[in-house]
Write a protein that holds these residues in place. Structure first.
Motif, PDB file in Angstrom:
ATOM      1  N   VAL A   1       5.776   6.628  -0.364  1.00 26.20           N
ATOM      2  CA  VAL A   1       4.328   6.776  -0.569  1.00 26.20           C
ATOM      3  C   VAL A   1       3.855   6.831  -2.147  1.00 26.20           C
ATOM      4  O   VAL A   1       4.740   7.831  -2.886  1.00 26.20           O
ATOM      5  N   PRO A   2       3.005   6.045  -2.708  1.00 28.90           N
ATOM      6  CA  PRO A   2       2.883   6.000  -4.213  1.00 28.90           C
ATOM      7  C   PRO A   2       2.353   7.282  -4.629  1.00 28.90           C
ATOM      8  O   PRO A   2       1.481   7.948  -3.903  1.00 28.90           O
ATOM      9  N   GLY A   3       2.641   7.977  -5.769  1.00 27.49           N
ATOM     10  CA  GLY A   3       2.108   9.278  -5.992  1.00 27.49           C
ATOM     11  C   GLY A   3       2.844  10.540  -5.586  1.00 27.49           C
ATOM     12  O   GLY A   3       2.238  11.485  -5.927  1.00 27.49           O
ATOM     13  N   ARG A   4       3.582  10.292  -4.810  1.00 27.81           N
ATOM     14  CA  ARG A   4       4.242  11.452  -4.116  1.00 27.81           C
ATOM     15  C   ARG A   4       5.701  11.761  -4.950  1.00 27.81           C
ATOM     16  O   ARG A   4       6.255  10.766  -5.283  1.00 27.81           O
ATOM     17  N   SER A   5       5.909  12.776  -4.861  1.00 31.28           N
ATOM     18  CA  SER A   5       7.258  13.342  -5.519  1.00 31.28           C
ATOM     19  C   SER A   5       8.521  12.695  -4.780  1.00 31.28           C
ATOM     20  O   SER A   5       8.391  12.960  -3.502  1.00 31.28           O
TER      21      SER A   5
ATOM     22  N   PRO B   1       2.571  -9.279  -0.840  1.00 30.76           N
ATOM     23  CA  PRO B   1       2.517  -7.778  -1.273  1.00 30.76           C
ATOM     24  C   PRO B   1       3.857  -7.109  -1.640  1.00 30.76           C
ATOM     25  O   PRO B   1       4.966  -7.680  -0.991  1.00 30.76           O
ATOM     26  N   GLU B   2       3.554  -6.372  -2.613  1.00 27.84           N
ATOM     27  CA  GLU B   2       4.901  -5.525  -3.081  1.00 27.84           C
ATOM     28  C   GLU B   2       5.420  -4.561  -2.002  1.00 27.84           C
ATOM     29  O   GLU B   2       4.623  -3.846  -1.592  1.00 27.84           O
ATOM     30  N   VAL B   3       6.796  -4.507  -1.820  1.00 25.18           N
ATOM     31  CA  VAL B   3       7.040  -3.777  -0.615  1.00 25.18           C
ATOM     32  C   VAL B   3       7.674  -2.440  -1.392  1.00 25.18           C
ATOM     33  O   VAL B   3       8.064  -2.265  -2.408  1.00 25.18           O
ATOM     34  N   VAL B   4       7.274  -1.140  -0.784  1.00 24.52           N
ATOM     35  CA  VAL B   4       7.479  -0.006  -1.150  1.00 24.52           C
ATOM     36  C   VAL B   4       8.349   0.758  -0.227  1.00 24.52           C
ATOM     37  O   VAL B   4       8.328   0.617   0.886  1.00 24.52           O
ATOM     38  N   SER B   5       9.127   1.846  -0.904  1.00 27.34           N
ATOM     39  CA  SER B   5      10.034   2.405  -0.195  1.00 27.34           C
ATOM     40  C   SER B   5       9.529   3.961   0.045  1.00 27.34           C
ATOM     41  O   SER B   5      10.041   4.616   0.871  1.00 27.34           O
TER      42      SER B   5
END
Length: 94
Positions: free
Chosen positions: A72-76, A66-70
């Motif tokens: 929360v998607p969709g937040r400014s 899975p892709e690691v994100v830094s």
């Protein structure tokens, strides 16, 4: 009707169109008449909607790694403003 692929040792691969009820029946090579071995392959996905195909590909790629994100998607990316209003301390926290 589904198309099944078989392999003949001397002649190579050939396709047979038959009903699903006849799946297990052996197929003879149209060139030499020997019994062919069934080859299992992927389904014909070329007729899928391109958007659906991209979604399926992305889902398959992320299944094992899975892709690691830094964030929360969709937040400014901007920080939430800090307020000094005492009434805000009584608000529920997430």
């Amino acid at each position: 009707m589904p198309t099944y692929r078989f392999a003949c040792t001397p002649c190579g691969a050939f396709d047979v169109v038959r009903t699903m009820a006849e799946t297990d029946r052996p197929a003879t090579c149209p060139r030499c008449g020997m019994v062919g071995r069934r080859i299992f392959g992927s389904p014909a996905l070329a007729a899928l909607d391109p958007g659906l195909r991209r979604a399926l590909d992305a889902s398959g790629r992320s299944a094992d790694a899975p892709e690691v994100v830094s964030s929360v998607p969709g937040r400014s990316p901007r920080a939430t403003a800090v307020t000094r209003d005492p009434r805000h301390t009584r608000l529920p926290r997430p």
